[in-house]
Design an enzyme around this catalytic site. Structure first.
Site, PDB file in Angstrom:
ATOM      1  N   ARG A 261      93.796  27.853  25.216  1.00  0.00           N
ATOM      2  CA  ARG A 261      93.408  27.253  23.936  1.00  0.00           C
ATOM      3  C   ARG A 261      95.662  26.879  23.712  1.00  0.00           C
ATOM      4  NH1 ARG A 261      90.365  31.173  19.262  1.00  0.00           N
ATOM      5  NH2 ARG A 261      88.505  31.336  20.369  1.00  0.00           N
ATOM      6  N   ARG A 276      99.427  35.711  20.355  1.00  0.00           N
ATOM      7  CA  ARG A 276      98.527  34.911  20.779  1.00  0.00           C
ATOM      8  C   ARG A 276      98.968  34.279  21.657  1.00  0.00           C
ATOM      9  NH1 ARG A 276      96.666  32.110  15.603  1.00  0.00           N
ATOM     10  NH2 ARG A 276      97.811  33.623  15.176  1.00  0.00           N
ATOM     11  N   SER A 351      85.570  37.344  14.966  1.00  0.00           N
ATOM     12  CA  SER A 351      84.603  35.957  13.988  1.00  0.00           C
ATOM     13  C   SER A 351      83.658  36.077  14.714  1.00  0.00           C
ATOM     14  CB  SER A 351      85.686  35.292  14.372  1.00  0.00           C
ATOM     15  OG  SER A 351      86.796  35.226  13.864  1.00  0.00           O
TER      16      SER A 351
END
Length: 425
Positions: A261, A276, A351
């Protein structure tokens, strides 16, 4: 993608629900496009019918030996008008498709209003944060002797990467294997291995394109291929364009992949450590189910992710995401947040989302019901878990005052019975 019939039935209601996500639906544009579509469809059908009638008349006149040249001229003109109407109709249909692709999924009625994570609702908590008799370190300081080497990773690749060494690398691998084994052997998932590079159709199908193009690592400009942001993309797209038999449902897959990402828009956030990163690993659960069973499936899938945290004895809480924090394709999401003692707070580690038929409609992933009808599948996925963040949680929650880390009991068989690891590289 939303079912266009839902917008046609009550676009104001759809607009009101999308506002919970902070999305302003352009109802005027939709109504304008729909008006054009209806007019052009009617015109096309009228011209088609007129041409058919006149073509039939030409045949009858020819059979009677009459002069058909005037009639042929009329039909020729009709054909040109018909082709122009068809082209205009197709252009409007294309515009409608682009319009629909930009609309997020409608949030479920249980999704609370709110602009960001501060409005998320706590559903439950499990475990109690450990009380240390020393000041706990974060995972960066714990591994400063080389177990996690961010400096070398920056030399090789840049910021937001890591090199793992020694027992820390082994612990990371053990976590991955433990998660896969648990989901495959206890939770009924079939393990799959998938490509790490996907085409644009795959990202369009699960909702990452076109809206989130800047978040992706594009690797081939000509063929438009991308590194996967999550295993959700290739695994769910296994069923793109397929019609399954209802007896094959539910389908449950678990998959371990690296994830890539760009973290666009996260400048300055979580720049320290592994929270992250541009490259990280996840064990992903994906389900394709009958529409009547997707809400039950969400509860079960979330429970499967929770089971990993419980087995590792890591305190966590489950949070219902508010509209403003809800993903583009999700109708409802439950985040699991693990306790990190160094930050004295819970941080997201999984999630779990129900997309209803939103992804399936984009992918045309369907099933044939027992009565022979073709229906859209419902898709779900959830991290089971994000491996790097789980590693961080284990290192911080299981740290000892002498700089070592105790190994959770369930992981010890994956480390040859080792119950303590050193953190030097």
């Amino acid at each position: 993608m939303l079912d266009i019939r839902v917008l046609r039935a009550d676009i104001q209601q759809v607009a009101a629900r999308l506002a919970v996500k902070g999305f302003q639906l352009d109802t005027g544009l939709f109504e304008n496009l729909e008006s054009q579509r209806r007019r052009l469809q009617s015109e096309t059908e009228k011209l088609q019918n007129e041409r058919n009638v006149k073509s039939k008349g030409i045949g009858q006149a020819k059979a009677r030996g009459e002069d058909i040249e005037p009639l042929l001229a009329e039909v020729s003109g009709l054909g040109e008008r018909l082709e122009a109407a068809k082209q205009a109709f197709n252009e409007v249909q294309e515009q409608l498709q682009i319009f629909l692709q930009a609309i997020p999924n409608v949030p479920d009625r249980e999704v609370p209003e709110g602009q960001d994570e501060t409005a998320n609702v706590a559903l439950r908590a499990w475990g109690s944060p450990r009380e240390f008799n020393f000041t706990p370190l974060d995972h960066v300081d714990l591994t400063e002797q080389g177990g996690l080497d961010f400096e070398t990773a920056a030399k090789i690749s840049g910021s937001r990467y890591v090199v793992m060494k020694g027992d820390v690398a082994r612990l990371h691998r053990a976590l991955t294997q433990f998660m896969l084994d648990t989901h495959a052997q206890q939770h009924g998932y079939q393990e799959v291995y998938v490509p790490y590079i996907v085409n644009a159709d795959s990202l369009l199908g699960t909702g990452q394109l076109p809206k989130f193009a800047e978040d992706q690592f594009r690797i081939d400009q000509e063929q438009e291929t991308y590194l996967i942001p999550t295993a959700e993309v290739p695994v769910t797209n296994i069923y793109r364009g397929e019609i399954l038999d209802e007896t094959a449902l539910p389908i449950r897959h678990v998959c371990h992949t690296p994830c890539f990402r760009s973290e666009a828009g996260s400048y300055g956030r979580d720049t320290r450590g592994m929270i992250r990163q541009h490259q990280f690993e996840k064990v992903e659960m994906v389900q394709l189910v009958h529409p009547d069973e997707s809400w039950q499936a969400l509860d079960e899938l979330t429970g499967h992710a929770e089971a990993i945290l419980q087995a590792l004895n890591l305190p966590y809480r489950a949070m219902l995401l508010c509209g403003g924090d809800l993903g583009f394709a999700a109708a409802k999401t439950i985040d699991l947040e693990v306790w990190l003692p160094s930050q004295n707070q819970y941080r997201e580690i999984s999630s779990c989302s129900n997309f209803l038929d939103f992804q399936a409609r984009r992918m045309q992933a369907r099933f044939r019901s027992k009565d022979g009808n073709i229906e859209m599948l419902h898709t779900l996925n959830g991290s089971g878990l994000a491996v790097g963040r789980t590693l961080v949680a284990v290192l911080e929650n299981y740290q000892n005052n002498d700089g070592t880390v105790s190994v959770p009991e369930v992981l010890q068989p994956y480390l040859g019975g080792q119950d303590v690891i050193a953190l030097a590289g």
